[in-house]
Design an enzyme around this catalytic site. Sequence first.
Site, short mmCIF file in Angstrom:
data_model
loop_
_atom_site.label_atom_id
_atom_site.label_comp_id
_atom_site.label_asym_id
_atom_site.label_seq_id
_atom_site.Cartn_x
_atom_site.Cartn_y
_atom_site.Cartn_z
N ASP A 1 0.63 -0.89 -0.43
CA ASP A 1 0.26 0.07 0.12
C ASP A 1 0.61 1.53 0.18
OD1 ASP A 1 -2.80 1.47 0.86
OD2 ASP A 1 -1.61 2.28 2.34
N GLU B 1 1.90 -0.03 -5.13
CA GLU B 1 0.80 0.79 -5.58
C GLU B 1 1.43 1.92 -5.46
OE1 GLU B 1 -3.74 3.17 -3.42
OE2 GLU B 1 -1.56 2.50 -2.28
N ASP C 1 -10.01 1.73 -4.15
CA ASP C 1 -10.64 3.74 -3.33
C ASP C 1 -10.73 4.58 -4.83
OD1 ASP C 1 -8.82 4.19 -1.31
OD2 ASP C 1 -6.72 3.50 -2.77
#
Length: 413
Positions: free
Chosen positions: A193, A218, A300
């Site tokens: 992340d 990410e 997201d």
Amino acid sequence: MGYYNNVFDGCNDQTDIGAVMRNGREVILQAYNWESHKHNWYKNLDSKVPDISKSGFTSAWLPPPSQSLAPEGYLPQDLYSLNSAYGSEHLLKSLLGKMKLYKVRAMADIVINHRIGTTRGHGGMYNRYDGSSLPWDEHAVTSCTGGKGNRSTGDNFNGVPNVDHTQHFVRKDIIGWLRWLRNTVGFQDFRFDFARGYSAQYVKEYIGAAKPLFSVGECWDSCNYNGHGLDYNQDSHRQRIINWIDATGQRSAAFDFTTKGILQEAVMGQYWRLRDAQGKPPGVMGWWPSRSVTFLDNHDTGSTQAHWPFPSHHIMEGYAYILTHPGIPCVFYDHFYDWGSSIHDQIVKLIDVRRRQDIHSRSTIRILEAKSNLYAAIVGEKLCMKLGDASWCPSGREWTLATSGHRYAVWHK
């Protein structure tokens, strides 16, 4: 059921972290959304494991497993506590056991850019971790976010203590935790992340030490826009993602945000965007497909957050693109399970065609057409596909229609 996943048995060497990447036949399911914590999630997923396996997914990305201040899991506090809003440690381990039985690898969401403190320390901030399984002090927190550590090696995640990965004791503890997730809890893959928050050299170190079978980071920053919308040329955007992959020692893949940004404009009648100036796919997929994880939406960009959603009426064109092309496709839970059985079955059919024609992350691609209302390409010389509402089909009698839907069609030899 066995057809899809048994082909992967040969690459499940527990020590060779490069085998899965070299094989290149991954199809990932993001197995949650932003609201999943409200719904006894591990139990829900447990009931879906047979379908996830039968549909051809090799790996399912699960939400962050640790106890967190926010129920979604992205403000972790006690890393070793696996009782979260998604379910108990017992339910998680039961789910992982069932996934292993069905040969679907479990991907853990690794949130190590920041960590919420348990007690106030330096400057009156919650930057100490007294009483937790990793009782760090203020030196574990970067000086830019209120700690006594060094400056951050990446971008700040504002408002919470950011972890200082330059500290040896921090890295040693993170590696211990990652090894525990991998070897004791039963996760096999990692998703990193907010990977822009700390130097990719640490991702390289963590992968080397914990040996996940597959990793993806990410690295999300904005595409290049001008006064009229999205730039045609996104080379600098994809280069930044490629630089990050390189800095991990090529051990991690990365989400192909460039392809997402371009594809969601292309399906609105701008298919010319899907061929770059060199005649290749315009995202990370066009330059380094074996490290490109392609996707339409995640928790997201889509879900109830909807920060950058894919146009909903064009979802199947998007999946027809990523599931027939090089790269490593990732399907979003909402599209697969919440948008109706027709979409579910069309996605399964595309995954099936991908498998049967042996399309993989490094498959060759020849783009035949890329104009406003038509995109057509031949992939791996065994599959041909088109998007858009222009009428088109491949020349040659060797091609047979494999599957089709609204504004897409796929043929095979």
